[in-house]
Scaffold this active site. Structure first.
Site, PDB file in Angstrom:
ATOM      1  N   ASN A 132       0.876  -1.188   0.000  1.00  0.00           N
ATOM      2  CA  ASN A 132       0.000   0.000   0.000  1.00  0.00           C
ATOM      3  C   ASN A 132       0.908   1.232   0.000  1.00  0.00           C
ATOM      4  O   ASN A 132       1.470   1.587   1.021  1.00  0.00           O
ATOM      5  CB  ASN A 132      -0.886  -0.029   1.260  1.00  0.00           C
ATOM      6  CG  ASN A 132      -1.722   1.233   1.401  1.00  0.00           C
ATOM      7  OD1 ASN A 132      -1.813   2.041   0.480  1.00  0.00           O
ATOM      8  ND2 ASN A 132      -2.334   1.394   2.573  1.00  0.00           N
ATOM      9  N   TRP A 133       1.026   1.833  -1.178  1.00  0.00           N
ATOM     10  CA  TRP A 133       1.943   2.976  -1.302  1.00  0.00           C
ATOM     11  C   TRP A 133       1.402   4.224  -0.620  1.00  0.00           C
ATOM     12  O   TRP A 133       2.136   5.192  -0.428  1.00  0.00           O
ATOM     13  CB  TRP A 133       2.181   3.311  -2.772  1.00  0.00           C
ATOM     14  CG  TRP A 133       2.873   2.253  -3.581  1.00  0.00           C
ATOM     15  CD1 TRP A 133       3.303   1.027  -3.163  1.00  0.00           C
ATOM     16  CD2 TRP A 133       3.219   2.352  -4.969  1.00  0.00           C
ATOM     17  NE1 TRP A 133       3.889   0.351  -4.204  1.00  0.00           N
ATOM     18  CE2 TRP A 133       3.849   1.142  -5.333  1.00  0.00           C
ATOM     19  CE3 TRP A 133       3.051   3.339  -5.957  1.00  0.00           C
ATOM     20  CZ2 TRP A 133       4.312   0.894  -6.628  1.00  0.00           C
ATOM     21  CZ3 TRP A 133       3.508   3.085  -7.236  1.00  0.00           C
ATOM     22  CH2 TRP A 133       4.135   1.877  -7.566  1.00  0.00           C
ATOM     23  N   LYS A 134       0.119   4.228  -0.316  1.00  0.00           N
ATOM     24  CA  LYS A 134      -0.536   5.424   0.248  1.00  0.00           C
ATOM     25  C   LYS A 134      -0.291   6.631  -0.668  1.00  0.00           C
ATOM     26  O   LYS A 134      -0.138   6.445  -1.876  1.00  0.00           O
ATOM     27  CB  LYS A 134      -0.068   5.683   1.682  1.00  0.00           C
ATOM     28  CG  LYS A 134      -0.177   4.418   2.547  1.00  0.00           C
ATOM     29  CD  LYS A 134      -0.046   4.679   3.997  1.00  0.00           C
ATOM     30  CE  LYS A 134      -0.049   3.352   4.744  1.00  0.00           C
ATOM     31  NZ  LYS A 134      -0.082   3.517   6.183  1.00  0.00           N
ATOM     32  N   HIS A 190      -9.512   0.827   4.729  1.00  0.00           N
ATOM     33  CA  HIS A 190      -8.259   1.051   5.445  1.00  0.00           C
ATOM     34  C   HIS A 190      -8.525   1.998   6.618  1.00  0.00           C
ATOM     35  O   HIS A 190      -9.340   2.921   6.514  1.00  0.00           O
ATOM     36  CB  HIS A 190      -7.210   1.652   4.498  1.00  0.00           C
ATOM     37  CG  HIS A 190      -5.845   1.683   5.102  1.00  0.00           C
ATOM     38  ND1 HIS A 190      -5.465   2.643   6.015  1.00  0.00           N
ATOM     39  CD2 HIS A 190      -4.784   0.853   4.955  1.00  0.00           C
ATOM     40  CE1 HIS A 190      -4.222   2.398   6.395  1.00  0.00           C
ATOM     41  NE2 HIS A 190      -3.786   1.324   5.773  1.00  0.00           N
ATOM     42  N   GLU A 192      -7.007   4.444   7.737  1.00  0.00           N
ATOM     43  CA  GLU A 192      -6.818   5.886   7.451  1.00  0.00           C
ATOM     44  C   GLU A 192      -8.035   6.456   6.736  1.00  0.00           C
ATOM     45  O   GLU A 192      -8.401   7.618   6.945  1.00  0.00           O
ATOM     46  CB  GLU A 192      -5.523   6.085   6.634  1.00  0.00           C
ATOM     47  CG  GLU A 192      -4.299   5.846   7.505  1.00  0.00           C
ATOM     48  CD  GLU A 192      -3.056   5.386   6.766  1.00  0.00           C
ATOM     49  OE1 GLU A 192      -3.021   5.442   5.528  1.00  0.00           O
ATOM     50  OE2 GLU A 192      -2.107   4.936   7.449  1.00  0.00           O
ATOM     51  N   GLU A 231      -5.393  -5.256  10.447  1.00  0.00           N
ATOM     52  CA  GLU A 231      -4.353  -4.242  10.679  1.00  0.00           C
ATOM     53  C   GLU A 231      -4.637  -3.506  11.984  1.00  0.00           C
ATOM     54  O   GLU A 231      -5.490  -2.608  12.017  1.00  0.00           O
ATOM     55  CB  GLU A 231      -4.361  -3.218   9.540  1.00  0.00           C
ATOM     56  CG  GLU A 231      -4.100  -3.803   8.171  1.00  0.00           C
ATOM     57  CD  GLU A 231      -3.547  -2.742   7.229  1.00  0.00           C
ATOM     58  OE1 GLU A 231      -2.426  -2.919   6.776  1.00  0.00           O
ATOM     59  OE2 GLU A 231      -4.228  -1.730   6.986  1.00  0.00           O
ATOM     60  N   GLY A 258       2.420   2.087  10.757  1.00  0.00           N
ATOM     61  CA  GLY A 258       3.355   3.195  10.606  1.00  0.00           C
ATOM     62  C   GLY A 258       4.036   3.597  11.902  1.00  0.00           C
ATOM     63  O   GLY A 258       4.669   4.642  11.977  1.00  0.00           O
ATOM     64  N   SER A 268       3.480  -2.297  10.362  1.00  0.00           N
ATOM     65  CA  SER A 268       4.933  -2.308  10.553  1.00  0.00           C
ATOM     66  C   SER A 268       5.569  -3.656  10.231  1.00  0.00           C
ATOM     67  O   SER A 268       6.506  -4.089  10.906  1.00  0.00           O
ATOM     68  CB  SER A 268       5.292  -1.855  11.970  1.00  0.00           C
ATOM     69  OG  SER A 268       4.853  -0.524  12.175  1.00  0.00           O
ATOM     70  N   GLY A 277       2.760  -1.249   4.283  1.00  0.00           N
ATOM     71  CA  GLY A 277       2.754   0.188   4.009  1.00  0.00           C
ATOM     72  C   GLY A 277       4.160   0.682   3.727  1.00  0.00           C
ATOM     73  O   GLY A 277       4.676   0.555   2.620  1.00  0.00           O
ATOM     74  N   GLY A 278       4.802   1.251   4.753  1.00  0.00           N
ATOM     75  CA  GLY A 278       6.117   1.887   4.605  1.00  0.00           C
ATOM     76  C   GLY A 278       7.129   1.053   3.821  1.00  0.00           C
ATOM     77  O   GLY A 278       7.803   1.568   2.915  1.00  0.00           O
TER      78      GLY A 278
HETATM   79  C1  PEP Z   1      -0.831   0.012   6.163  1.00  0.00           C
HETATM   80  O1  PEP Z   1      -1.075   1.196   6.296  1.00  0.00           O
HETATM   81  O2  PEP Z   1      -1.593  -0.726   5.503  1.00  0.00           O
HETATM   82  C2  PEP Z   1       0.369  -0.512   6.801  1.00  0.00           C
HETATM   83  C3  PEP Z   1       0.414  -1.781   7.098  1.00  0.00           C
HETATM   84  O3  PEP Z   1       1.379   0.402   7.050  1.00  0.00           O
HETATM   85  P1  PEP Z   1       2.828   0.111   7.700  1.00  0.00           P
HETATM   86  O4  PEP Z   1       3.344  -1.166   7.072  1.00  0.00           O
HETATM   87  O5  PEP Z   1       3.643   1.293   7.317  1.00  0.00           O
HETATM   88  O6  PEP Z   1       2.612  -0.023   9.158  1.00  0.00           O
END
Ligand code: PEP
Length: 253
Positions: free
Chosen positions: A9-11, A98, A100, A170, A176, A216, A237-238
């Site tokens: 997920n590049w956001k 998601h 967010e 999640e 994050g 994470s 994500g990241g």
């Molecule tokens: C996400 O937002 O879907 C996610 C898992 O982010 P991160 O890996 O950065 O925690």
């Protein structure tokens, strides 16, 4: 045998050119290095999707996902992107719900039902996200919280439809933050999710639904998480913004 999946997920990151460079690196590394049958999905911002989808054409293991879609079919909804538009540029998956989007765009469980309906009606696979905030985890109420999210958004769908979905658990406190759920915590709640699906749709169906962990997840903890019996991969994500890290996660099964 459940499908193993790693979705990035590049956001809201990367210009168009940066996004295409990242996608191209991931595609080449996956072709060169990934020998397992894991499905790789890149969930890019809307404007990147057409380009990423052209780059991944003919690469069976790599799929393109959006990060959201409209709950409406078409019409006067300024700024929205419909599921049929996504389909028309080669998108096959879409993240729905998601945390967010739930938090910053006040997306409710019932709105998410409509988004899932649109996705399915247009042949897209929903990656449906659930997960609890920190205060719910601290009160040890996470199981009931996540079950309610699933019930309210998904349990009016037929058995045929639910099998077309991917679930992503999640925990919001792990997204994050660098704070990952332990593999035991992940397994415990993934099993709760699977049992909840089994109670509604039967064990055969529930056993075939892929449940991804997100929060994470990095190259150094992915293997431990993915080794759990009910963790079928990750939503990343990241670490999906660095091709090397993302592909190392893909190789962690
Ligand atoms: C996400 O937002 O879907 C996610 C898992 O982010 P991160 O890996 O950065 O925690």
């Amino acid at each position: 045998m459940r499908q193993k999946i790693v979705a990035g997920n590049w956001k809201m990151n990367n210009t168009y050119d940066q996004g295409l460079k990242l996608a191209s690196e991931v595609i080449h590394m996956v072709q060169d290095e990934v020998k397992s049958d894991v499905k790789v999905i890149m969930c890019a911002p809307f404007i990147h999707l057409s380009g990423v989808s052209k780059l991944s054409q003919g690469v069976a293991q790599v799929h393109v996902g959006a990060q959201d879609c409209s709950a409406k079919e078409a019409g006067a909804y300024t700024g929205e992107v419909s599921a049929s538009m996504l389909k028309s540029v080669g998108v096959s998956h879409v993240i729905i719900g998601h945390s967010e989007r739930r938090e910053y765009h006040a997306e409710s469980n019932t709105l998410l039902t409509d988004k899932v309906k649109q996705a399915l009606a247009n042949g897209l696979t929903p990656i449906f996200c659930c997960g609890e905030p920190l205060e719910i985890r601290e009160a040890d109420q996470q199981n009931a919280y996540v079950k309610q999210q699933l019930t309210e958004s998904l349990f009016d769908f037929s058995a045929e439809d639910i099998q077309k979905m991917i679930i992503a658990y999640e925990p919001i406190w792990a997204i994050g933050t660098g704070k990952t759920a332990s593999s035991a915590q992940a397994q415990e709640i993934h099993l709760v999710v699977r049992e909840h699906l089994a109670a509604q749709y039967g064990r055969d169906i529930s056993d075939n639904i892929s449940i991804l962990y997100g929060g994470s997840c990095k190259p150094d903890n992915a293997h431990e998480l993915f080794s759990q019996p009910d963790v079928d991969g990750g939503l990343i994500g990241g670490a999906s913004l660095k091709s090397r890290d993302f592909v190392d996660i893909v190789k962690s099964f």
